[in-house]
Write a protein that holds these residues in place. Sequence first.
Motif, PDB file in Angstrom:
ATOM      1  N   ASP A 175       0.877  -1.174   0.000  1.00  0.00           N
ATOM      2  CA  ASP A 175       0.000   0.000   0.000  1.00  0.00           C
ATOM      3  C   ASP A 175       0.912   1.222   0.000  1.00  0.00           C
ATOM      4  O   ASP A 175       1.666   1.446   0.947  1.00  0.00           O
ATOM      5  N   ARG A 176       0.838   2.007  -1.059  1.00  0.00           N
ATOM      6  CA  ARG A 176       1.820   3.071  -1.282  1.00  0.00           C
ATOM      7  C   ARG A 176       1.341   4.468  -0.888  1.00  0.00           C
ATOM      8  O   ARG A 176       2.099   5.423  -0.965  1.00  0.00           O
ATOM      9  N   ALA A 177       0.093   4.592  -0.462  1.00  0.00           N
ATOM     10  CA  ALA A 177      -0.442   5.910  -0.102  1.00  0.00           C
ATOM     11  C   ALA A 177       0.248   6.442   1.152  1.00  0.00           C
ATOM     12  O   ALA A 177       0.547   5.678   2.079  1.00  0.00           O
ATOM     13  N   PRO A 178       0.506   7.744   1.204  1.00  0.00           N
ATOM     14  CA  PRO A 178       1.096   8.335   2.407  1.00  0.00           C
ATOM     15  C   PRO A 178       0.215   8.088   3.635  1.00  0.00           C
ATOM     16  O   PRO A 178      -1.013   7.971   3.516  1.00  0.00           O
ATOM     17  N   LEU A 179       0.854   8.017   4.785  1.00  0.00           N
ATOM     18  CA  LEU A 179       0.137   7.802   6.048  1.00  0.00           C
ATOM     19  C   LEU A 179      -0.432   9.138   6.505  1.00  0.00           C
ATOM     20  O   LEU A 179       0.317  10.090   6.733  1.00  0.00           O
ATOM     21  N   THR A 180      -1.763   9.199   6.609  1.00  0.00           N
ATOM     22  CA  THR A 180      -2.421  10.476   6.890  1.00  0.00           C
ATOM     23  C   THR A 180      -3.383  10.444   8.065  1.00  0.00           C
ATOM     24  O   THR A 180      -3.866  11.502   8.483  1.00  0.00           O
ATOM     25  N   GLU A 181      -3.694   9.242   8.609  1.00  0.00           N
ATOM     26  CA  GLU A 181      -4.654   9.221   9.718  1.00  0.00           C
ATOM     27  C   GLU A 181      -4.461   7.995  10.607  1.00  0.00           C
ATOM     28  O   GLU A 181      -4.028   6.936  10.149  1.00  0.00           O
ATOM     29  N   VAL A 182      -4.795   8.184  11.871  1.00  0.00           N
ATOM     30  CA  VAL A 182      -4.777   7.082  12.818  1.00  0.00           C
ATOM     31  C   VAL A 182      -5.812   6.058  12.363  1.00  0.00           C
ATOM     32  O   VAL A 182      -6.903   6.416  11.914  1.00  0.00           O
ATOM     33  N   GLY A 183      -5.458   4.787  12.434  1.00  0.00           N
ATOM     34  CA  GLY A 183      -6.342   3.712  11.993  1.00  0.00           C
ATOM     35  C   GLY A 183      -6.072   3.254  10.572  1.00  0.00           C
ATOM     36  O   GLY A 183      -6.537   2.190  10.162  1.00  0.00           O
ATOM     37  N   GLN A 184      -5.323   4.043   9.811  1.00  0.00           N
ATOM     38  CA  GLN A 184      -4.986   3.673   8.431  1.00  0.00           C
ATOM     39  C   GLN A 184      -4.173   2.384   8.426  1.00  0.00           C
ATOM     40  O   GLN A 184      -3.299   2.185   9.254  1.00  0.00           O
TER      41      GLN A 184
END
Length: 158
Positions: free
Chosen positions: A43-52
């Motif tokens: 999964d290459r999306a940037p980390l942007t939120e808790v729970g991701q």
Amino acid sequence: MDQENVSATLTVAVPAARVFAVLADPTAHSAIDGTGWVQEAVDRAPLTEVGQIFRMAMYHPHHPHGDYQVANKVQVLDPPRAIGWLTGEEKDDGRLEFGGWTWRYDLAPLGPSETEITLTYDWSAVPQSIRQYLHFPPFAPEHLTNSLHHLAELVSDS
């Protein structure tokens, strides 16, 4: 061993926001990893939120399959000061199961262009059922220092 976490600290001549941006990019994690186990981001999306949830392709010579995948759940996301995740796996039925160990980076700005980075691996929440077959920590403590040096190289080049 009574202590159930290990950590390492390194100071870099880079602003905390730049360090955080690299840590929030799963595609950078294989270059940061000090063990050599992390292969690439699934999964290459940037980390942007808790729970991701973000998955990583892994390799370990003592894993039953050699190649395997972990699922990570973001637990801490406080830009540009802290980022951390819980590591586990996705079961055959799609259920996520976490083992109780976490990775956390704490960033302390020491000025506009210097940051103290502390990387902590914590296994205090690992249940006894897992401790019966996995040794903690599963790597030598210098792997944390190696990771910080790899991170320093990445953020200095960016």
